[in-house]
Structure formats: structure tokens, C-alpha cells
Design an enzyme around this catalytic site. Structure first.
Site, PDB file in Angstrom:
ATOM      1  CD  GLN A  54      -4.015   3.467  -3.551  1.00  0.00           C
ATOM      2  OE1 GLN A  54      -3.306   4.480  -3.636  1.00  0.00           O
ATOM      3  NE2 GLN A  54      -3.515   2.260  -3.398  1.00  0.00           N
ATOM      4  CG  HIS A  88       1.608   3.713  -8.513  1.00  0.00           C
ATOM      5  ND1 HIS A  88       1.836   2.376  -8.759  1.00  0.00           N
ATOM      6  CD2 HIS A  88       0.647   3.745  -7.548  1.00  0.00           C
ATOM      7  CE1 HIS A  88       1.052   1.639  -7.987  1.00  0.00           C
ATOM      8  NE2 HIS A  88       0.329   2.461  -7.231  1.00  0.00           N
ATOM      9  CD  GLU A  89       0.049   6.782  -5.240  1.00  0.00           C
ATOM     10  OE1 GLU A  89      -1.188   6.692  -5.156  1.00  0.00           O
ATOM     11  OE2 GLU A  89       0.809   5.888  -4.834  1.00  0.00           O
ATOM     12  CB  CYS A  96      -0.512  -1.149  -5.970  1.00  0.00           C
ATOM     13  SG  CYS A  96      -1.998  -0.131  -5.760  1.00  0.00           S
ATOM     14  CG  LEU A  97       0.019   1.075  -0.176  1.00  0.00           C
ATOM     15  CD1 LEU A  97      -0.232   2.304   0.687  1.00  0.00           C
ATOM     16  CD2 LEU A  97       0.956   0.103   0.519  1.00  0.00           C
ATOM     17  CG  HIS A 139      -4.126   4.589  -7.698  1.00  0.00           C
ATOM     18  ND1 HIS A 139      -4.809   3.383  -7.703  1.00  0.00           N
ATOM     19  CD2 HIS A 139      -2.937   4.337  -7.113  1.00  0.00           C
ATOM     20  CE1 HIS A 139      -4.055   2.452  -7.151  1.00  0.00           C
ATOM     21  NE2 HIS A 139      -2.906   3.000  -6.790  1.00  0.00           N
ATOM     22  N   GLY A 189       3.032   6.451  -1.246  1.00  0.00           N
ATOM     23  CA  GLY A 189       2.013   7.265  -1.887  1.00  0.00           C
ATOM     24  C   GLY A 189       0.656   6.612  -1.692  1.00  0.00           C
TER      25      GLY A 189
END
Length: 225
Positions: free
Chosen positions: A91, A179-180, A137-138, A183, A86
Site C-alpha cells: 500500500q 484484511h492486511e 481500505c486506505l 493485501h 492497518g
């Protein structure tokens, strides 16, 4: 979101036996990478501490634009290069309420799509449970920590053309949707940790960051990007 199991850098196997795109089942084979990725360009992924990650994103008000379509394409390709499941718009430095996903659930169903202006349905089914599982997380490259989240969620929003969407997720996919969406409110999973665990995650990031970047560079080359 990083696709995390035991190894924070290794995504769960993608299962193509059953695929749902934008919440709807797909007949026939579906490619390993969503078609949008073929049109996309790789963008730099922002990291914890950058302002765009820590403020709420703006609602998308114009649908069906070339700019929005290009952002969706770029998010898909960037997510694949980073081996994630995701990726939210902030991001890649764009403060809009939008994310993409390519994530399995516990039944081996692969969920692929994007959602604009998502809102999570707060009504809880009687069977919903709180599950502790490792999350990454990226934008916190290389770190993975245990985070409790409900094992069921429903995201309501729109596709890039303004059509309504209702995306239901369970298990790992529910975690991805939550999670997304976090963000887009300016929150990282680090914000859900104790001070000690947050420090541990940041230490992991410091130790593994360069290795993660090297892997992303290698993956980009393998994809011809």
C-alpha cells in the site's frame, strides 16, 4: 485497513487501558502513536487499480536490515496520518510480505505491531463465527462496505529481526489481520464483493476521495509532517 465503524472516515476510539505489542502485554502507559512513527516518513498510499496492489508480494528474505526497519517506521506513520488501523507494504508501493497494525478488539484491548511473511492458521476453533461488518481500505479512500469474515484468526510470521511471532485476533482485530494478509496476496476487500457492491464502493470512493485526502493532509500537519 481503514478504521471503520458507522462512519468510514472515523476510527474507533483507541483504548490505552490494556495494550499488547507484538502479541505481548505491555506494563505501564503506552503512547497514542507507536514509537516507530516518530522515526518514520510519510509515504504515498497506493490506490485500487495500481499494479502493485493486485499481485502477490515477495517473501522477506533479509531480516534486521536498516531498509526493513525504515519501512516499518514509515508504515506506522503513514497509517496514522491516514487514520487507519492497518497498512500493508504494497500500500506504499513496496511488494514485500509485511504489514503494521494498531487496532482494538471487542474487549477494549489495543493491539500494536508488525508482522513479516504472515500466514493465517486455517484451523477453525469450534466457537468461530462468520461476521458481517463494515470494512474499508486506505487504498480505496472513502468507501466502506459490508464484508463477511471469521471473528477469530491466528497469524504466524516473524518480526523485522526474524524472531517468530504468533498473533491471535478476535472480532475487529481478527478482521484487520485477515484484511492486511489479503493485501499481501494481491487481494483487496473489493475482490470479496459482488459486482454491484464493488461498483457501489468505487462510486463512494469517487464521491469522497478528495475529502479523505484533505483530512490526511490536515492530520499530517497536526503531526508535524
Amino acid at each position: 485497513m481503514t478504521a471503520v465503524s458507522v462512519d468510514p472516515g472515523r476510527p474507533p476510539a483507541r483504548v490505552d487501558r490494556r495494550v499488547r505489542v507484538q502479541g505481548e502485554p505491555v506494563d505501564g502507559p503506552y503512547p497514542p502513536l507507536a514509537p516507530e512513527a516518530r522515526r518514520g516518513s510519510v509515504r504515498r498510499i497506493t490506490e485500487v487499480g495500481e499494479e502493485v496492489l493486485h499481485r502477490p508480494c515477495r517473501e522477506v528474505t533479509e531480516f534486521g536490515t536498516p531498509e526493513l526497519a525504515a519501512l516499518v517506521d514509515d508504515l506506522f506513520l503513514t497509517m496514522y496520518v491516514a487514520e487507519g488501523c492497518g497498512l500493508a507494504a504494497n500500500q506504499v508501493g513496496v511488494g514485500l510480505r509485511l504489514f503494521v497494525y494498531d487496532c482494538p478488539d471487542e474487549h477494549g484491548v489495543r493491539h500494536v505491531g508488525h508482522i513479516v511473511n504472515p500466514v493465517l492458521d486455517q484451523s477453525a476453533p469450534a466457537t468461530r463465527r462468520l461476521i458481517d461488518d463494515t470494512e474499508g481500505c486506505l487504498s480505496v479512500p472513502g468507501a466502506g462496505m459490508s464484508v463477511p469474515r471469521p471473528d477469530h484468526t491466528v497469524a504466524r510470521g516473524y518480526d523485522q529481526h526474524g524472531n517468530p511471532l504468533v498473533i491471535e485476533g478476535t472480532d475487529y482485530f481478527a478482521r484487520c489481520l485477515q484484511h492486511e494478509t489479503d493485501h499481501l496476496y494481491g487481494h483487496l476487500y473489493l475482490d470479496r464483493l459482488s459486482k454491484r457492491d464493488r461498483k457501489d464502493a468505487l462510486r463512494q470512493m469517487a464521491d469522497r476521495r478528495e475529502a479523505v485526502f484533505a483530512r490526511r493532509t490536515k492530520t499530517a500537519a497536526e503531526l508535524g509532517r
